[in-house]
Design a protein around this motif. Structure first.
Motif, PDB file in Angstrom:
ATOM      1  N   ALA A  88       0.704  -1.179   0.140  1.00  0.00           N
ATOM      2  CA  ALA A  88       0.086   0.365   0.028  1.00  0.00           C
ATOM      3  C   ALA A  88       0.688   1.338   0.626  1.00  0.00           C
ATOM      4  CB  ALA A  88      -1.141   0.097   1.101  1.00  0.00           C
ATOM      5  N   MET A  89       1.529   1.092   1.021  1.00  0.00           N
ATOM      6  CA  MET A  89       2.713   2.418   0.946  1.00  0.00           C
ATOM      7  C   MET A  89       3.429   2.704  -0.620  1.00  0.00           C
ATOM      8  SD  MET A  89       4.611   2.076   5.066  1.00  0.00           S
ATOM      9  CE  MET A  89       4.180   0.275   5.125  1.00  0.00           C
ATOM     10  N   LYS A  90       3.940   1.709  -0.899  1.00  0.00           N
ATOM     11  CA  LYS A  90       4.743   1.658  -2.359  1.00  0.00           C
ATOM     12  C   LYS A  90       3.584   1.814  -3.666  1.00  0.00           C
ATOM     13  CE  LYS A  90       8.521  -0.071  -5.455  1.00  0.00           C
ATOM     14  NZ  LYS A  90       9.307   1.256  -5.790  1.00  0.00           N
ATOM     15  N   TYR A  91       2.915   1.807  -3.351  1.00  0.00           N
ATOM     16  CA  TYR A  91       1.322   2.194  -4.276  1.00  0.00           C
ATOM     17  C   TYR A  91       1.574   3.530  -4.801  1.00  0.00           C
ATOM     18  CZ  TYR A  91      -3.057   3.105  -6.694  1.00  0.00           C
ATOM     19  OH  TYR A  91      -4.147   3.213  -8.048  1.00  0.00           O
ATOM     20  N   VAL A  92       0.902   4.151  -3.372  1.00  0.00           N
ATOM     21  CA  VAL A  92       1.047   6.197  -2.913  1.00  0.00           C
ATOM     22  C   VAL A  92       2.262   6.432  -3.420  1.00  0.00           C
ATOM     23  CG1 VAL A  92       0.879   7.322  -1.303  1.00  0.00           C
ATOM     24  CG2 VAL A  92      -0.557   5.756  -1.246  1.00  0.00           C
ATOM     25  N   ILE A  93       3.390   5.800  -3.367  1.00  0.00           N
ATOM     26  CA  ILE A  93       4.986   6.403  -3.651  1.00  0.00           C
ATOM     27  C   ILE A  93       5.053   6.048  -5.373  1.00  0.00           C
ATOM     28  CG2 ILE A  93       6.853   6.099  -3.411  1.00  0.00           C
ATOM     29  CD1 ILE A  93       7.318   5.923  -0.529  1.00  0.00           C
ATOM     30  N   ASP A  94       4.786   5.311  -5.536  1.00  0.00           N
ATOM     31  CA  ASP A  94       4.686   5.018  -7.067  1.00  0.00           C
ATOM     32  C   ASP A  94       3.669   6.028  -8.188  1.00  0.00           C
ATOM     33  OD1 ASP A  94       6.889   3.437  -6.896  1.00  0.00           O
ATOM     34  OD2 ASP A  94       5.466   0.971  -7.809  1.00  0.00           O
ATOM     35  N   ASN A  95       2.956   6.200  -7.364  1.00  0.00           N
ATOM     36  CA  ASN A  95       1.174   6.909  -8.409  1.00  0.00           C
ATOM     37  C   ASN A  95       1.462   7.972  -8.135  1.00  0.00           C
ATOM     38  OD1 ASN A  95       0.567   4.090  -9.989  1.00  0.00           O
ATOM     39  ND2 ASN A  95       0.243   3.446  -7.838  1.00  0.00           N
ATOM     40  N   LYS A  96       1.507   8.638  -6.759  1.00  0.00           N
ATOM     41  CA  LYS A  96       1.427  10.043  -6.507  1.00  0.00           C
ATOM     42  C   LYS A  96       2.394  10.628  -5.964  1.00  0.00           C
ATOM     43  CE  LYS A  96      -3.054   8.602  -4.950  1.00  0.00           C
ATOM     44  NZ  LYS A  96      -3.883   9.266  -5.769  1.00  0.00           N
ATOM     45  N   ILE A  97       3.869  10.148  -6.114  1.00  0.00           N
ATOM     46  CA  ILE A  97       5.208  10.624  -5.675  1.00  0.00           C
ATOM     47  C   ILE A  97       6.041  11.237  -6.056  1.00  0.00           C
ATOM     48  CG2 ILE A  97       7.206  10.624  -3.142  1.00  0.00           C
ATOM     49  CD1 ILE A  97       4.261  11.549  -2.535  1.00  0.00           C
ATOM     50  N   LYS A  98       6.148  10.164  -7.174  1.00  0.00           N
ATOM     51  CA  LYS A  98       7.587   9.264  -7.601  1.00  0.00           C
ATOM     52  C   LYS A  98       7.652  10.532  -9.012  1.00  0.00           C
ATOM     53  CE  LYS A  98       8.183   5.882 -10.974  1.00  0.00           C
ATOM     54  NZ  LYS A  98       8.447   4.328 -10.792  1.00  0.00           N
ATOM     55  N   ALA A  99       6.651  11.141  -9.425  1.00  0.00           N
ATOM     56  CA  ALA A  99       6.297  11.423 -10.648  1.00  0.00           C
ATOM     57  C   ALA A  99       6.503  12.615 -10.363  1.00  0.00           C
ATOM     58  CB  ALA A  99       5.058  11.862 -11.674  1.00  0.00           C
ATOM     59  N   ARG A 100       5.746  13.405  -8.340  1.00  0.00           N
ATOM     60  CA  ARG A 100       6.224  14.878  -8.481  1.00  0.00           C
ATOM     61  C   ARG A 100       7.688  14.925  -8.609  1.00  0.00           C
ATOM     62  NH1 ARG A 100       2.527  15.063  -3.738  1.00  0.00           N
ATOM     63  NH2 ARG A 100       3.649  16.924  -3.766  1.00  0.00           N
ATOM     64  N   ILE A 101       9.104  14.094  -8.578  1.00  0.00           N
ATOM     65  CA  ILE A 101      10.427  14.771  -8.208  1.00  0.00           C
ATOM     66  C   ILE A 101      11.006  14.697  -9.354  1.00  0.00           C
ATOM     67  CG2 ILE A 101      12.407  13.728  -7.652  1.00  0.00           C
ATOM     68  CD1 ILE A 101      10.522  11.512  -5.698  1.00  0.00           C
ATOM     69  N   GLU A 102      11.545  15.718  -9.820  1.00  0.00           N
ATOM     70  CA  GLU A 102      11.633  16.397 -11.126  1.00  0.00           C
ATOM     71  C   GLU A 102      13.470  16.138 -11.147  1.00  0.00           C
ATOM     72  OE1 GLU A 102      11.346  20.591 -11.961  1.00  0.00           O
ATOM     73  OE2 GLU A 102       9.867  20.958 -10.859  1.00  0.00           O
TER      74      GLU A 102
END
Length: 175
Positions: A88-102
């Motif tokens: 569940a944590m990995k899902y949030v990071i992969d789908n909501k966080i990762k793309a926001r790191i330029e």
């Protein structure tokens, strides 16, 4: 928006009053402050933007240090909540966080684990960080993937270092 606020052990009532007073002063007429089962940690919900709250906390501390913060000592935005399960944590990071790191930004991860003994912090960090293909800087990152595990619930945020307000110099993100 949510915040995780650390307070002095055994001082929840005073911290709740202080948090409410501060957020009322910032314009939130009815903030929600909940004690967690983890000593010294409260969850706060406000109608105000959590990053703006952090900026205003810093400004208040700079202008009135002796009258503003005594019990609510560290404030961290909480952007997303999920179950305390690695997938569940990995899902949030992969789908909501990762793309926001330029692409040109460095990043680091902070995992704060409370009341969850299933894995060691390093195991959690390695699992969650896998697949983030940006340059890592653990000392001075542009962005911080902040993971707050509080028992069965986990808060995850993508922060800039200035998005954390702390009156304790040794807790990271201090003023």
């Amino acid at each position: 928006m949510d915040l995780i606020v650390s307070y002095n052990w055994g001082q929840f009532s005073r911290a709740r009053s202080e948090i409410t007073r501060i957020l009322n002063r910032f314009g939130d007429p009815d903030p929600w402050v909940k004690k967690t089962f983890v000593m010294g940690i409260a969850i706060v919900r406000s109608c105000l933007d959590n990053r703006e709250i952090i900026k205003r906390c810093r400004s208040l501390w700079e202008s009135e240090p002796q009258h503003s913060f005594e019990f609510a000592i560290k404030w961290v935005p909480a952007d997303y909540w999920c179950a305390t399960e690695l997938t569940a944590m990995k899902y949030v990071i992969d789908n909501k966080i990762k793309a926001r790191i330029e692409k040109n930004q460095t990043w680091g991860m902070q995992v704060h684990k409370r009341r969850w003994q299933q894995y060691h912090t390093i195991e959690i960090t390695e699992f969650l960080a896998a697949g983030i293909d940006r340059k890592v800087d653990l000392n001075h990152p542009d962005r911080i993937v902040w993971v707050d595990i509080i028992g069965r619930e986990t808060a995850i945020s993508l922060l800039k270092p200035q998005d954390i307000f702390s009156i304790c110099a040794n807790t990271g993100g201090s003023i």
